[in-house]
Scaffold this active site. Structure first.
Site, PDB file in Angstrom:
ATOM      1  N   SER A  19      36.636 -93.565 -10.562  1.00 12.58           N
ATOM      2  CA  SER A  19      37.427 -93.755 -11.769  1.00 12.58           C
ATOM      3  C   SER A  19      36.780 -94.854 -12.599  1.00 12.58           C
ATOM      4  O   SER A  19      36.087 -95.718 -12.072  1.00 12.58           O
ATOM      5  CB  SER A  19      38.843 -94.152 -11.362  1.00 12.58           C
ATOM      6  OG  SER A  19      39.447 -94.977 -12.330  1.00 12.58           O
TER       7      SER A  19
ATOM      8  N   LYS B  18      39.626 -95.221  -6.166  1.00 14.51           N
ATOM      9  CA  LYS B  18      39.835 -93.805  -6.431  1.00 14.51           C
ATOM     10  C   LYS B  18      38.713 -92.934  -5.884  1.00 14.51           C
ATOM     11  O   LYS B  18      37.544 -93.246  -6.023  1.00 14.51           O
ATOM     12  CB  LYS B  18      39.975 -93.568  -7.944  1.00 14.51           C
ATOM     13  CG  LYS B  18      41.407 -93.527  -8.455  1.00 14.51           C
ATOM     14  CD  LYS B  18      42.274 -92.605  -7.651  1.00 14.51           C
ATOM     15  CE  LYS B  18      43.374 -91.947  -8.414  1.00 14.51           C
ATOM     16  NZ  LYS B  18      43.030 -91.186  -9.546  1.00 14.51           N
TER      17      LYS B  18
ATOM     18  N   ASN C  75      38.575 -89.131  -6.601  1.00 13.04           N
ATOM     19  CA  ASN C  75      39.208 -87.961  -7.200  1.00 13.04           C
ATOM     20  C   ASN C  75      38.557 -86.667  -6.719  1.00 13.04           C
ATOM     21  O   ASN C  75      37.335 -86.600  -6.599  1.00 13.04           O
ATOM     22  CB  ASN C  75      39.111 -88.038  -8.726  1.00 13.04           C
ATOM     23  CG  ASN C  75      39.953 -89.160  -9.289  1.00 13.04           C
ATOM     24  OD1 ASN C  75      41.071 -89.384  -8.845  1.00 13.04           O
ATOM     25  ND2 ASN C  75      39.416 -89.879 -10.275  1.00 13.04           N
TER      26      ASN C  75
ATOM     27  N   ARG D 246      31.585 -49.884 -37.746  1.00  9.26           N
ATOM     28  CA  ARG D 246      31.260 -51.189 -37.147  1.00  9.26           C
ATOM     29  C   ARG D 246      32.161 -52.198 -37.825  1.00  9.26           C
ATOM     30  O   ARG D 246      32.298 -52.182 -39.035  1.00  9.26           O
ATOM     31  CB  ARG D 246      29.766 -51.542 -37.278  1.00  9.26           C
ATOM     32  CG  ARG D 246      28.937 -50.679 -36.304  1.00  9.26           C
ATOM     33  CD  ARG D 246      27.546 -51.257 -36.028  1.00  9.26           C
ATOM     34  NE  ARG D 246      26.704 -51.165 -37.198  1.00  9.26           N
ATOM     35  CZ  ARG D 246      26.239 -52.226 -37.884  1.00  9.26           C
ATOM     36  NH1 ARG D 246      26.510 -53.462 -37.480  1.00  9.26           N
ATOM     37  NH2 ARG D 246      25.496 -52.035 -38.957  1.00  9.26           N
TER      38      ARG D 246
END
Lengths: 446, 446, 446, 446
Positions: free
Chosen positions: D276, D282, D284, D315
C-alpha cells in the site's frame, strides 16, 4: 510497454490524447502530490519551499510513463510506483513529507477528476461553437418548410429551423448537466478517516489541508470522503453519456438527411476526406458517422460506472479499479464528439428545395391533420374525419378535399381555413416560439 | 390477457405496483387527457364543463386494462385504444374536443413522468426514514472503534459511525439528484410544432394551453418540445440508478457485515422471515440481499435509456418505445429499494464488541501506519519504516515497536505519541468532523 | 397484489404472457417439485404414488399467484411460500417427502430454464415461418436490382434478394445459437453438495435422482451443480440478445425502406392498424418499429445477466436474484420479436420499380467502382481512376466515361466491358451464389 | 499523436498490448492485404510473386502507426491511409492489384478477427495452467471440510475441493465457448456482392479467392458476407464476457476468502507486490482484485457489441465503427484476466484449519439440515423439525439434539444416524462425484 491505443481504432482520437491520455493522467497525479505538499506547507507540515512546488521540480525531468505503467501491476495501481519515483527525484527536503496522510486512491481519484475538469473546460469551449452554429441554423431556416417524420413516415409540416432548435436544446441541456457537476478532490487517507493528518496537525489544521489541497487544484471541497461513495463518478459518467447522446443526434440526423433519397442535409468535407477505399464517387459523411459511433459506445461505459457504486468496505476490492478506463474513455469520447460536432455543424448545408419537395411526396396527405381540424369546428369531428378520409383516398388530398367541402353547404365555410392551414411557407404552429425559446436559452447560457 | 408480472420474480414488488403498475400508468394517461381538456377549456377551446373534468367522469367507470393493452398491438402504443374508449365513455360534449392538438406521445410521455413524479414523492417520503435512521446510527456509533478494510484486507482503525455517515452521505446525494430532476409535461402535437393548437387558438393561447396543461398536472413546463430530445428520460434513469447504487450499498454492507465471520452487523427480521426452504437454522438478511439485487439491475436498465437518446426524425421509430419498460422498471426498483432500505436500516443492529475484537485480529498491525507516522517527525521516514517493519515481523506490532523505540535513544521521544495514536477508543482522525458534516447535511436537507 | 405489468407498456406482449408470465413460472416451479417427487419415487425414496404425480394433484386446484408473490417478500424468493402451500394441498403421503434434498434455488433455476425451454420451442416454431418467408423473398427478388448503401450513402448496385439473404443468414445463425444452448436442470441441495439425498439414498441413487429429475423435465443433466456457475444463464441471455438483434434488423430495414423517400419496402397492415392518434393519413410500420424497440432493450438486459456471473459464496447474496426478471424479460422480448418478425415478413412487399429508380439517383455514379475496375487491366489503376474521376465530375458518369474511353485508343478496348458491368438487371457479382448459400442453410436447418 | 493508453489505468495490461494493441491490429491489417494478394495470385489475378508476399515486403520497413492513426480521421477508418501507404511502399508490380475487390471493412473486420484468433490462442494456452491448478486444488482439498455460505450466511458443510471444482467447471465451460467460436474472414467488396472480383475473374474464381484468403489467414470461411450480419462479433463479445465472468469469480472468491476474518485462502505474492502507499503492513490480494475489476467491465463492453447488431443498410453508418474499441478492450481484458488468473491460482494457498474452525462458528447449527433429515424417516418431518428447532434454540445444536433424541423412545433410533451425518471430515454428499466430474471434464478438454 507497447502503447495499446494510439488512436488506430478511434479515428477521431487525436485531439483527446493530450488531455486525457495516460501522460495527462500521470501529470495530474503529480499535480495532486504537488498540491498536497503545498497544502501541507500552508499548515506548517512541510518545508516552506513546498508552498510553490511545481510538478517540474517534483519530477526533475520527464517521467517514464511506460515504466510506471509496467510497475503498477504489482501494486494494482500506478500511484505506488509513481511515488517511489518521486521519492527518488524530488528535492531532498520534501521526500519524507511527500504523500503525507494520503493514500493511492486519494491521488488517483483526484487526478482523474482533475483530468475531467480540464476536459470539461475544453468541451465547454468546443460546445460554444456548436451552439452558435446550431443557433444560426435554427434562425436562418426558421421559415424553411420541411416535412416532419414520425415512426419513419412522413407526418406533417414542420420547419428546418425547428429541427435545429431541438438539436440545440439537447446540446444546451447536456452542457448544463456537465457544467453543474461537482468535481471534488479526494483526500481521505488510508481508510477515509484522515487519521494521519489529524494525528500530525490536529483536526482543524487537517481540515485546512484538505481545503487548501482542493483549492489549489481548482476542484470542489467535499465535507465528506468519497472513497466508496461514488456518486461523483457515476454522475459524471451519466452526464457525459447524456452529452454524447445529444451530440450523437447531430450525427444521426446529418447522416440520415444526407442520404441521396432525402437530400435535405449534406456536409462539405475538405478535399480528400470522406472517400472510400473502393468506390471513387463516395463522399461519406464521416464526422456524422463517427458521432453516431461515439454515442453508441457511451451507454455501456456509463453502465459500468453506475455499477461501480456497489463498492464494498472502506475502499473497494475491484469496483474502484473498474472505473478508471471507462471514465477516461467517456471523457475521450466526449472530447472527440465535441470536435466532430463542430466539424459537422460548421460543414452542414441545407437544401431547402429538397425539403420543400418532400412535402409533396404524399400528394398532400401530410396536411390531413390540420385540414381535418380546420373542419372540426364547422362540421364536427366525425364528419370532418369522413371528408378527409375520402379525400385521402383519391391520392391528392387538397384538391379533392376542397371540392368536397365546397360542395357541402355545411362545410363550405371551412374552405378558406383549410387553404390557410395547408399553405406551405407560412408559419407552422409554434415553430417560431419554440425556436426563439431555444435561441434565448443559447444566449443566456453564454 | 394474462398478467405477465404480478411480482413473483421480484419479491419486493408489492408496494410498487399501485404507483407504477400498468393500472397507474393507464390512470395517468387519463389524467393527461383530462388536464388537456381542462387547459383547452381555460382558453375557451373546450366546453366550460371541461374545466373541472375528472378522470372518473371521463372514464365513466373502470377501464378494461387488459383490453386496452391487447388493442395496443395494432397501433404500437396504448394511447390510441384508450382514446377510442374515452370517446365512447366521456360526456358527449367533450368527445370532439378530446385530445385536441395532442399526439400519442404527448399523452404517454406525460403519463410516465406523472407516474415518475408520484413515485418520486413516495421515494422522498420513504428516504426520510432511511436518512433519519442512518443519521441516528452515525451519531450513536461515532465513537465505536472498528477496523476499516481496503482491498478486502484489514487496514486501519475507523469508527462504526463514520461508516454509517458515508452511507448516509450517499443517500443524501442521491436524493438531491432525484429532487433536482425537472420532470416536464409533454405537449407538442403530432410533430412537435403544436400546429393544430396554434391553428385553432393562435400562438399565444396555444402557449397558454401548454402551460395550463403542465400546471394542472404539477409537472414542469418546458419552453421546448422533447419528443426526440430525451435528456429528461435519460437523466431520470441515471438519477434512479445512482439512488439504487446508494441504497444498494446499504444492502451490500449489511449482508457482508452480517456474515458470521464478521458479525459486526445483523438485521432483526420478524419471525417467519429470512428462512430457508432447506436449512432450519437459517436467518438470511433478505432485505439486504434484495437491495443488492435491485442495485445490480439498475445499470443495464439505465443504459437502455441513455441509448434511447439517439432518436431519429421528429418522433422516433422504436427508440422511444424502448424507453417505457426500463423507465417503469427503474421506478419500481427505486420504490422497492426505498422500502427495503427502510426495513434494513430500522432492523439493523450493531455488535460493537465484535467490531472492537476485529481490531486485534492482526496483532495490532492495523495500527502500523499511524505508529509509523508518529515516528517520522522524530527519526525520519526511512528509520520509522524500518522500525515498524521489524516490529510487524514479530506478529505483535505494538509491544515490539514500543520496546524497540524505547531502546533507541533517538526514537524514544515518540513512544508516548505511538501509544496515543494506537489507543483504541479515542478519536479516530476526522471521524467526528466527517460524521458531523453528514449529519448537518441530513438536517438541512429536510 | 396489483399486476404490475399486463402488457400496457409493451404492445406486443399478449402472446408471451402465457408462456413466460408469472403464472407460467409458478406452474414450472410446481413441475419441478413434481419431477423431484417422481424421481425420488423411482429410487424408492417417495411413495409409489409419486411416480406419476401431476402438477394438478400436487396443487389440488389453482394456486393464488398473488398471495404467493406477496409472501415471497419475507423469504426473498417465491419457492418458500409455494412450498408451504404445496405442503397444505398435496396428497398427505407426499407432504413429508416434498422438496427432499432440494433448495429454493434448485426449484427456481429449474423452473426458469423449463420456461426458457418451452419458450425456445415456440420461438423455434415461429422462426420457421420467418425463415421460410425470408428465403422466399431472397429467391423471388434475386435478380431485382437495387442500390446498396454504405455509410448512409448510395454506393453500388446490389440485389434485393441478397439483402433478404443477409437478413435470413442472421436469423439462421441466431436460431442455431438458441438451438445449441444446453438448458440444464438444477438440483444441488442447500449448498450444492446434494448431501441430504446422499445421506438418505447413498451416492449412486442420489445421482440417479438427479438424472431422473432432469430427464422427466426434458432438461439437460449437468455433471456439476451450477448454483454459482452461471454460464448457462449468461449464455442464454447472450443468445437471446443475438436473436433479438437479428430480428431487430428486419424491423430496422423495413422501417427504413418504407420511408416515402425510399419507398422500396412496405408492410401491408390489416385495416385499423398502424394508425396515428393525430394524423388521419398515417400508416405506421408498427411491427417493424416494435421489433427495433425490442432489440434496443436486449443489450442492457443481457449485460445484467453477464454481470451476475460474479456470484459470491456457494449460493450468492443478490446476484442470483438479479437474474430472474432480466431473463424473463429477454424471453418475453424474444417471443414477441418472433411474432413481430412473422407479421413483418409476411406483410412485407417490395417495390422493385422504386429500387431500380434509385440506381439512377446519382447519375450513374454508383457504377463508378465497377467501371473503374473494368479499365484497370487495360490502362492501369492510375489512368482508370483519372478517367472515372473526370467522368464523375460531369454528373452523368456512364455517357461521359464511354465517350472518353472510346476517344482514347489505349482505353477503347474496355468500352464493352464497362457497358457489361454497368448494365442494370444482369447478375451482380456473387449475389446468386451468396443467396443460394443462405437458401441452402435455411433448407438444411429444418 | 500521443499514445492514449499505455497501460497506466489498467495495471495488468502489459502482456496484452503486443497481441491486441494498435500495432498488432495494424500488422493484422497488412496480413489481410497480403493474404488477399496471395489469394488473387492463386487465381492468376495478381503477379506470381504475390503468392508468397510477406507483410515485410509489402510494408518495406516499419509503418508509422501514429501517422496512419492521425490520417484515419478524414476517412473514418484506418484502412484508407494504410492503403495509401502500402501503395507507396509495396513492390511496383503489386500496386495496381493491391486491395482488388476489397473494401475497408473487409480488411478491418478480418484484421480484428485475426487479432482475436491470435489472442484466443494465447488465452487457450494460458487457461491450461489455470485449469491444471484448479484441478489440482479440487483434488488436493477434496476431503477438506469447510462451511458453505448462502445468502451471506453460513449454511451447511461442504468441501474446499468442491468449491475449486465449481470454479474449474466455470473456466472449462467458458473455454469451450471461446473454442467453439467461428472466427470468419471477411471479404465482400464494397457492398457485399463481390462484384469486382466476379467481374474480373468470374464467379467460380471469385469464390476461390475468398476461400484462399480465409485459408491463408487461418480464419473460417463463411458462405455469406457479414458486413451487416454481426453475430460473429456479438457472439465473440459475449463469449469473452462469459470467460471474464468465470475468471472474475476466481478473483472474487480469493479476495473474499483472504479477508482476515475468513482466512481460508491467501495468495503468496512476491516481495514488493501487494503493498500500500500508506499502510506498511498491507499485503493486498492484487491479482484477485484486478480480476474482479476486469470482470466488472465486461458486461458494459459486451452490451455495446450486442447493440451494434442493429446495423442499417449494406454497410452501417456508425454501428460498425462502435464495435472496434469494445471488441479490442474485451480481448485485452480476457488476456489480462487469463494472466491474472494464472498468478492467482498458482499463488493460492488454503488454510484448512481455518476452514474447519468456521464449521463450529454457529454452535453446530450448520448441521441442522442434515440432522433433521436423519430424523425424518424415523419421526416424520413435523416432529423432526420440532426437535431441531428446540435444539437450535440452545445455541449448541448437536449435544442438545442428541440428548433430546435419545430421551425420546420414538426418535432414539436416529441418534447414530445423526452422529454420522454431522461428523466433520467424512464424505460430504456427492462432493467426490462432482469433483470427479469436473476433473474428468478438465482431462478430456486437453
Amino acid at each position: 510497454v507497447t502503447a495499446l491505443d494510439a488512436g488506430l481504432l478511434d479515428p477521431a482520437t487525436t485531439d483527446a490524447a493530450d488531455l486525457v491520455g495516460d501522460a495527462a493522467v500521470l501529470a495530474a497525479m503529480v499535480d495532486a502530490e504537488a498540491a498536497l505538499l503545498a497544502a501541507l506547507a500552508e499548515e506548517g507540515a512541510a518545508p516552506e519551499s513546498a508552498k510553490d512546488i511545481t510538478a517540474d521540480r517534483l519530477t526533475d525531468g520527464p517521467l517514464d510513463l511506460a515504466a510506471i505503467a509496467a510497475a503498477s501491476r504489482g501494486s494494482g495501481n500506478p500511484v505506488i510506483p509513481l511515488l517511489a519515483e518521486l521519492r527518488r527525484r524530488s528535492p531532498a527536503e520534501l521526500r519524507d513529507v511527500l504523500h503525507t496522510g494520503a493514500t493511492s486512491q486519494d491521488v488517483l481519484d483526484t487526478a482523474l477528476l482533475l483530468v475531467a475538469d480540464r476536459a470539461r473546460q475544453r468541451i465547454r469551449d468546443g460546445l460554444a461553437l456548436v451552439i452558435d452554429r446550431l443557433a444560426e441554423l435554427a434562425d436562418t431556416y426558421r421559415h424553411t418548410p420541411a416535412v416532419a417524420r414520425t415512426l419513419a413516415q412522413q407526418a406533417a409540416p414542420t420547419t428546418a429551423g425547428l429541427r435545429f432548435a431541438v438539436l440545440l436544446d439537447g446540446v444546451l441541456r447536456a452542457r448544463t448537466g456537465i457544467d453543474e457537476l461537482e468535481l471534488p478532490a479526494q483526500l481521505g487517507g488510508s481508510v477515509g478517516t484522515l487519521a494521519v493528518l489529524a494525528d500530525l496537525l490536529g483536526p482543524e489544521r487537517a481540515v485546512a489541508v484538505r481545503e487548501a489541497y482542493a483549492r489549489r487544484l481548482g476542484l470542489a471541497t467535499r465535507p465528506t470522503v468519497w472513497h466508496v461513495e461514488r456518486s461523483a463518478i457515476a454522475g459524471l459518467g451519466a452526464a457525459l453519456a447524456v452529452l454524447l447522446g445529444a451530440l450523437g443526434r447531430i450525427g444521426l440526423e446529418t447522416a440520415q438527411g444526407s442520404r441521396e433519397e432525402l437530400g435535405e442535409l449534406s456536409i462539405d468535407l475538405p478535399a480528400g476526406e470522406g472517400g472510400s477505399s473502393a468506390m471513387p464517387q463516395k463522399r461519406n459523411p464521416v464526422p456524422a458517422v463517427l458521432l453516431v459511433a461515439a454515442a453508441r459506445r457511451a451507454p455501456g461505459l456509463a453502465s459500468t460506472l453506475l455499477g461501480a457504486q456497489l463498492a464494498l468496505d472502506d475502499r473497494p476490492p475491484g469496483d474502484w479499479h473498474s472505473e478508471w478506463q471507462p471514465l477516461r474513455e467517456l471523457l475521450r469520447l466526449a472530447l472527440e464528439a465535441t470536435a466532430l460536432a463542430q466539424t459537422t455543424a460548421v460543414a452542414l448545408t441545407v437544401d431547402a428545395q429538397r425539403m420543400r419537395e418532400h412535402l409533396a411526396d404524399t400528394g398532400g396527405a401530410v396536411h390531413a391533420e390540420r385540414a381535418q381540424w380546420a373542419l372540426v369546428p364547422v362540421v364536427g369531428r366525425a364528419r370532418a374525419a369522413e371528408l378527409v378520409r375520402d379525400a385521402l383516398a383519391t391520392g391528392d388530398l387538397l384538391p379533392a378535399l376542397l371540392r368536397a367541402v365546397e360542395a357541402d353547404p355545411r362545410a363550405a365555410a371551412a374552405a378558406d381555413r383549410i387553404r390557410a392551414v395547408t399553405a406551405v411557407g407560412g408559419p407552422v404552429g409554434l415553430s417560431d416560439t419554440l425556436i426563439d425559446a431555444a435561441l434565448d436559452a443559447a444566449r443566456s447560457s453564454r
